[in-house]
Design a protein around this motif. Structure first.
Motif, mmCIF file in Angstrom:
data_model
loop_
_atom_site.group_PDB
_atom_site.id
_atom_site.type_symbol
_atom_site.label_atom_id
_atom_site.label_comp_id
_atom_site.label_asym_id
_atom_site.label_seq_id
_atom_site.Cartn_x
_atom_site.Cartn_y
_atom_site.Cartn_z
ATOM 1 N N PHE A 1 0.833 -1.206 0.000
ATOM 2 C CA PHE A 1 0.000 0.000 0.000
ATOM 3 C C PHE A 1 0.870 1.261 0.000
ATOM 4 C CE2 PHE A 1 -2.477 -3.304 2.220
ATOM 5 C CZ PHE A 1 -3.574 -3.367 1.372
ATOM 6 N N SER A 2 1.919 1.226 -0.790
ATOM 7 C CA SER A 2 2.815 2.379 -0.884
ATOM 8 C C SER A 2 3.112 2.665 -2.344
ATOM 9 C CB SER A 2 4.126 2.094 -0.133
ATOM 10 O OG SER A 2 4.923 1.159 -0.846
ATOM 11 N N GLU A 3 3.961 3.640 -2.592
ATOM 12 C CA GLU A 3 4.354 3.981 -3.958
ATOM 13 C C GLU A 3 5.331 2.977 -4.550
ATOM 14 O OE1 GLU A 3 3.146 6.316 -5.777
ATOM 15 O OE2 GLU A 3 1.867 7.193 -4.223
ATOM 16 N N HIS A 4 5.878 2.084 -3.712
ATOM 17 C CA HIS A 4 6.884 1.135 -4.205
ATOM 18 C C HIS A 4 6.542 -0.293 -3.766
ATOM 19 C CE1 HIS A 4 9.483 4.453 -5.429
ATOM 20 N NE2 HIS A 4 9.215 5.013 -4.263
ATOM 21 N N PRO A 5 5.442 -0.841 -4.235
ATOM 22 C CA PRO A 5 5.077 -2.211 -3.841
ATOM 23 C C PRO A 5 6.079 -3.249 -4.331
ATOM 24 C CG PRO A 5 3.693 -1.459 -5.632
ATOM 25 C CD PRO A 5 4.459 -0.257 -5.170
ATOM 26 N N GLU A 6 6.870 -2.886 -5.331
ATOM 27 C CA GLU A 6 7.848 -3.833 -5.863
ATOM 28 C C GLU A 6 8.970 -4.119 -4.865
ATOM 29 O OE1 GLU A 6 9.397 0.251 -6.722
ATOM 30 O OE2 GLU A 6 7.445 -0.766 -6.892
ATOM 31 N N ARG A 7 9.083 -3.319 -3.810
ATOM 32 C CA ARG A 7 10.117 -3.532 -2.803
ATOM 33 C C ARG A 7 9.706 -4.540 -1.725
ATOM 34 N NH1 ARG A 7 12.108 2.742 -1.683
ATOM 35 N NH2 ARG A 7 12.743 3.201 -3.833
ATOM 36 N N GLN A 8 8.494 -5.018 -1.813
ATOM 37 C CA GLN A 8 8.037 -5.988 -0.812
ATOM 38 C C GLN A 8 8.860 -7.268 -0.885
ATOM 39 O OE1 GLN A 8 3.479 -5.917 -0.250
ATOM 40 N NE2 GLN A 8 3.758 -5.364 -2.402
#
Length: 317
Positions: free
Chosen positions: A163-170
């Motif tokens: 739920f952020s601008e960078h979900p790819e960092r999960q």
């Protein structure tokens, strides 16, 4: 306005990440609580009031002391409620334990919790404790990794980048902090188990060492028992030190005896009294072993004032 930002890619925090985070948080709370309790106890002791600790141990504490103690325990729960509620409603949306594991708490729409919502979630966690931790275990099996209190409070525990601008960092793999936390817990359990085993094994080993010394001292009297029995058969009475080749009290009985007295008991039976010494153990030095020759069957019987754990079975009281 409801947010649907990046809801298509959400990594929910699994059971092990949540468990490791909770362990860290409980450790922080525990250290803080018991550290404070210890500091207060020291201050009370310095002020001359250590008797209240003794009354707690004896069960005779006066009402004022008990109320103070219960109040201190209640203070722990107040501190825990504030700890979880303030951190989970902060901009980080996570306690220090959750931050270390890279996870956070959100509502069902991915939004930050209010303080009241976070406090309600902490209260709902009581259900997970009351179900013997099954409520927490549910996070390993439910679809969105929700524990029982998450379902009640309407919350989710997700990766910090969800739920952020960078979900790819999960992260979907086990992070370094999680692995480290698991290793620490395993190590602590291992140390605890070793401590328990040592607490059991060391006294048993000490008993074995003292028993072996007693057995050695008893073995040293074997020649004396033969000499006493032979003397009685030949002379019809019991010998004393200096008779029948039996030496003085301080010169017989081996290296583990400080003195050995040979004579007779009140019933006329022959006996040997052996006082131990030079054993290297203060509770064993000075202990006494008595050997008594039965008048009927010519068998020797032993007794002792040494603790039973250090004696062979036939000499125990």
């Amino acid at each position: 306005m409801q947010s649907t930002q990046h809801t298509e890619d959400v990594v929910y925090a699994g059971f092990w990440r949540r468990w490791a985070a909770l362990f860290i948080d409980q450790l922080i709370l525990g250290v803080g609580f018991y550290g404070t309790l210890f500091a207060v106890a020291i201050l009370v002791g310095i002020a001359g009031g250590m008797e209240w600790i003794e009354t707690l141990d004896s069960g005779d504490a006066n009402p004022a002391v008990m109320v103070a103690y219960i109040g201190f325990v209640l203070l722990y729960y107040v501190a825990a409620a504030l700890y979880f509620s303030l951190f989970e409603s902060s901009r980080h949306q996570a306690t220090p334990g959750k931050m270390a594991l890279g996870i956070k708490v959100v509502d069902q729409h991915g939004q930050r919790l209010s303080f009241g919502h976070a406090l309600g979630r902490w209260v709902a966690a009581t259900l997970s404790y009351l179900t013997l931790y099954i409520g927490f275990l549910m996070a390993a099996f439910t679809e969105r990794k929700r524990a029982l209190h998450d379902m009640v409070a309407g919350t989710l525990v997700v990766d910090r980048w969800a739920f952020s601008e960078h979900p790819e960092r999960q992260r979907r793999d086990l992070g370094g902090c999680l692995i480290a936390a698991i290793l620490v817990v395993v190590l602590m359990f291992g140390i605890a188990i070793l401590g328990i085993l040592a607490a059991i094994a060391l006294p048993a080993y000490q008993d074995y060492l003292q028993r072996s010394r007693v057995m050695q001292a008893m073995t040293d009297t074997a020649p004396l028992k033969t000499m006493v029995a032979d003397f009685r058969t030949a002379e019809g009475r019991c010998p004393f030190n200096g008779e029948g080749g039996i030496g003085p009290e301080e010169s017989i009985g081996g290296t583990l005896a400080s003195r050995v007295v040979v004579g007779s008991f009140d019933d006329g039976s022959c006996g040997i009294e052996q006082e131990l010494g030079n054993t290297g153990h203060p509770d064993l030095d000075g202990g006494t072993i008595w050997w008594q020759l039965d008048l009927d069957d010519a068998r020797w019987h032993c007794s002792s004032d040494i603790r039973d754990a250090w004696l062979p079975q036939e000499c125990r009281g």
